[in-house]
Each structure stands twice: as structure tokens, then as C-alpha cells.
Design a protein around this motif. Structure first.
Motif, PDB file in Angstrom:
ATOM      1  N   TYR A 328       2.650  -1.841  -1.896  1.00 46.40           N
ATOM      2  CA  TYR A 328       3.810  -2.239  -1.079  1.00 46.40           C
ATOM      3  C   TYR A 328       3.486  -3.306  -0.036  1.00 46.40           C
ATOM      4  O   TYR A 328       4.299  -4.209   0.186  1.00 46.40           O
ATOM      5  N   ALA A 344      13.276  -1.653   0.532  1.00 43.14           N
ATOM      6  CA  ALA A 344      12.261  -0.739  -0.025  1.00 43.14           C
ATOM      7  C   ALA A 344      12.305   0.553   0.781  1.00 43.14           C
ATOM      8  O   ALA A 344      12.070   0.536   1.992  1.00 43.14           O
ATOM      9  N   LEU A 347       9.157   5.439   1.349  1.00 45.39           N
ATOM     10  CA  LEU A 347       7.750   5.074   1.531  1.00 45.39           C
ATOM     11  C   LEU A 347       7.080   5.811   2.698  1.00 45.39           C
ATOM     12  O   LEU A 347       6.145   5.295   3.302  1.00 45.39           O
TER      13      LEU A 347
END
Length: 445
Positions: A328, A344, A347
């Protein structure tokens, strides 16, 4: 381990990146090849081993517990194992340096042997919580006394025979799964792990390759049930380690972003539980071709051919997180140059890596002029549409190798060079990174 004196570097690209290059051996496979070879009876041979600090910490620990591990003049490593159940009491503490993988997997090995081992690490590793591994290994009978917050230094007193368990992972983690399977190797009966989402499966592939009795079943909902029969006899192996996809990510993204670039990265492992970054970059419009696809030692391998592309912002699929969690930071750099918005999420795991990778990437990207919004579980990035970032900042990499390399790549697509305060930690996973980027056409001062 990298020294106390920082080694700063400034990265820029005067022109396109071109050429053919290889990357160091896969870190996950390198760790496991040393551990399982050390538990086999006889001599194993490993070619292409990643000779970074993390893997060398694993080699030193296995030597301390009785295995003979030597690097030959031909660059191949030869390991004489002690057999499952044969690990010896180490005479001193096991220094894990910066390696979370070494720590968690070796805790599993020690947990089912009648030995006691103390684990220490550097400042960065000593901040990382080990509770997720401590809990299941405790259920198997190991006694683990850790520093406050379940951190290093910690001591594992193994139990032999240990108790087989059925354990459902509360959070998808290849390291926790692997620790339990490695503990199960020397535990009578069947040890089972249920993982809610498939994570990297190098441990399962390699345990089978060494002769362990291991089965994997999938339920309809995407969970995997992994069972291992203990008191195994492992047979020595000849292992060829493919190039690390996590390392290949940096030259691949650099070639996508720097106009006019064409780069081939040879012999990269493309295990589907690891290589989702390349799928996501293709979804963004990246020109990425897998050439010369083949299988080496049970792992899919190919040469990756990459050409400069104008990327489009996307919402990254949450289901790919487990198979690209380490990539990432470099994906965020790609998103900063894409057209439109990239979102995104999912995470949370990035907050407990070598650094809080969400916060550190957000801060660094803003410093070089990217438009970034930080979320609890990810980032929203509005890209430049291919225009260069302003750059010009000095980035604090926080002793995190992937942060350092990600901003090195960002420097190649910034108007003013980007300085990384310390490239020293890159030696943990990618010795030779700076030389490789220079050979492709980057400028490093």
C-alpha cells in the motif's frame, strides 16, 4: 543491523527508466526455507536466498538452536537440520533486529519444544504488539512473558508435548497462522487454523514440500481450514527462491509513473496470495505484462514487463488487502500521480507495521504536495493526472524500509528532488535498492 548513523539520500529522475533487472529473493519464502530446512534431517540447499538483515536474523536464530547454516562460494546456502523436536536451548537472547516475521514464526517453533528463548529487537520492532501470537501459543501450553503491551523483549518457555488446538484467527494474519502451524509441527495430533480471509500461503506450500501432512479445505464463505498433523518428519529440500513481489513493486511503479519508461523485472514470484498489487495497478490502467510464466518449487514465477502509463484513480477492492498489505505505501505514491480520486480502505493493519504506515504516508505525501485525506482505516488521494508532484521535502522514514523506498520512487516524479532522511533500514529487505534504481536511470545524491 543498520547502524546508528542515518544515511540520507536524494532521489530524482532526469529521464525515462529503462532496462532489465532482478530483485532480491522473496523475504517470506527465504525465512521459511531456513526454518523448515533447520527442522529437516539432512542437508537442504537454498538458492536465491534474500541476504537482507531480517532473513539473516532468522539464520542466526536457527544456528543458535542447533542447525548448521553455511553460505557456499557458489552463493547457495546449505542447511543441516536437527529434526522436528530437535531444537536446542539457545545460549543467549535471540536478536530479531527489525524482523516481525522472524519473531512471530520463531515464537511458534519454540512454543512446542522443551526450551526457553528470549526474543529482543530494535526500537521499531520493540514497539510492535505480539499479543495476536501470544494468545494461541498460550492455548497450546507455551508460557510467554512479554513486556507491557505484549511487546519485546519477551520470553517463550515451550511445552513438549504441546496441546493441539482448533483456532479461528480473529484477524487475517499470515504470520499468526504460520506461527500456529509451526508450533503444530512438534505437537501430537492435529492442529487446526481457520482463517476468515485467505492470506499468503507460503507456509502451507513449503510445509507440504518438506513432507508435512497438511490439508487445506475451503468453506463456501471464503474461509480456509488448515490442518497439520504433528510430530512430522521433514525431508531436506532443494529450494530456489523467486524474486520478491514486494520488492519488485518499487521498480514496477517507478516505470509506470516516469514518462517514457520501459522496465523488465525478471523472475518475480506471483503467488496469488501476494501479487494483488499488480492486479490493482492494471485496474488503474497500468501497462503490465507477465512474460515467461513458469512454476519454480511450487510457486508461480514470471518476468514483469512494465511501460509508462497514465493511471486512473479507483476504489481499491477491500478483498485484496490481505494479498498486498505491504504494497500500500507504494500504491499510495501511484495514486498521487493518477487521474482522479483513489480511495483505499480496510487498512487498519497498516497502523501496526514497522511504522503507522497510514499516518506516515499521509504526512510525507502532503509534504511533497499531494492531496491526501487520512481516514481511520486508509487514505483518500486526489491525483495529479500524471503531472509531477512539487516535491522538495525531506521525508522522515521512521526506520521503515517500505516508507523509505516509496518516497524514493516519489522523488523520481517530483519537480524538486525528494530527500529521505535515512535509507539504512532498506537493508532489511532490499539490499542494493539504490544501485538498482540508479542502473535503471534514477539519479541518487
Amino acid at each position: 543491523m543498520h547502524g546508528p548513523h542515518p544515511s540520507p539520500a536524494r532521489f530524482s529522475a532526469p529521464g525515462p527508466l529503462r532496462g532489465t533487472t532482478g530483485v532480491p529473493g522473496d523475504k517470506s519464502i527465504s525465512h521459511r526455507s531456513l526454518m523448515l530446512s533447520a527442522l529437516a534431517i539432512g542437508e537442504s540447499r537454498v538458492e536465491g536466498l534474500l541476504e537482507g538483515e531480517d532473513v539473516l536474523a532468522t539464520a542466526a536464530a536457527m544456528r543458535a538452536m542447533g542447525a548448521t547454516i553455511e553460505r557456499g562460494a557458489d552463493d547457495a546456502w546449505r542447511i543441516h537440520g536437527v529434526g522436528v523436536g530437535g531444537l536446542l536451548q539457545p545460549q543467549g537472547a535471540l536478536d530479531m533486529g527489525n524482523s516481525g516475521t522472524s519473531t512471530r514464526l520463531l515464537m511458534g517453533l519454540v512454543a512446542s519444544h522443551a526450551i526457553t528463548a528470549t526474543f529482543t529487537g530494535d526500537a521499531s520492532l520493540s514497539k510492535r504488539p505480539m499479543g495476536r501470537v501470544i494468545e494461541p501459543l498460550g492455548l497450546m501450553g507455551a508460557e510467554i512473558s512479554a513486556s507491557p503491551g505484549g511487546r519485546l523483549p519477551l520470553m517463550v518457555r515451550g511445552l513438549c508435548p504441546a496441546v493441539p488446538i482448533d483456532y479461528r484467527l480473529p484477524v487475517a494474519s499470515a504470520q499468526v497462522k504460520s506461527a500456529i502451524l509451526l508450533a503444530g509441527l512438534n505437537t501430537p495430533g492435529i492442529t487446526r487454523v481457520v482463517e476468515p480471509i485467505a492470506t499468503r500461503d507460503h507456509s502451507e506450500r513449503m510445509l507440504r514440500g518438506f513432507g508435512a501432512e497438511l490439508t487445506v479445505e475451503e468453506d463456501g464463505a471464503g474461509a480456509r481450514l488448515i490442518s497439520i498433523r504433528g510430530e512430522a518428519d521433514l525431508r531436506p529440500q532443494h529450494i530456489v527462491v523467486p524474486g520478491d513481489p514486494s520488492s519488485a513493486a518499487f521498480p514496477v511503479v517507478a516505470a509506470l509513473l516516469v514518462p517514457g519508461s520501459e522496465v523488465t523485472v525478471t523472475n518475480v514470484g506471483l503467488n496469488p496470495t501476494r501479487a494483488a498489487l499488480f492486479d490493482v495497478l492494471r485496474m488503474m490502467g497500468g501497462d503490465i505484462v507477465f512474460a515467461n510464466q513458469r512454476e519454480v518449487g511450487g510457486e508461480p514465477v514470471a518476468d514483469i514487463v512494465v511501460r509508462h502509463s497514465v493511471l486512473k484513480g479507483i476504489e481499491t477492492p477491500v478483498e485484496t488487502v490481505a494479498s498486498m498489505v505491504d504494497e500500500y505505501p507504494i500504491l499510495f505514491v501511484a495514486a498521487a500521480l493518477a487521474e482522479g480520486r483513489t480511495v483505499a480502505r480496510g487498512l487498519e493493519e497498516l497502523r501496526v507495521k514497522e511504522s503507522d504506515r497510514i499516518a506516515v504516508m499521509a504526512e510525507g505525501l502532503r509534504a511533497i504536495g499531494a492531496r491526501v485525506e487520512e481516514l481511520e482505516d486508509g487514505l483518500i488521494i486526489d491525483g495529479t493526472g500524471g503531472d509531477k508532484l512539487p516535491g522538495g521535502a525531506t521525508i522522515a522514514a521512521r526506520l521503515d524500509h517500505r516508507i523509505a523506498m516509496s518516497f524514493a520512487v516519489a522523488g523520481l516524479v517530483s519537480s524538486a528532488p525528494v530527500t529521505i532522511d535515512d535509507m539504512g533500514p532498506v537493508a532489511t529487505s532490499f539490499p542494493g535498492f539504490t544501485g538498482l534504481m540508479t542502473a535503471l536511470g534514477a539519479e541518487v545524491a
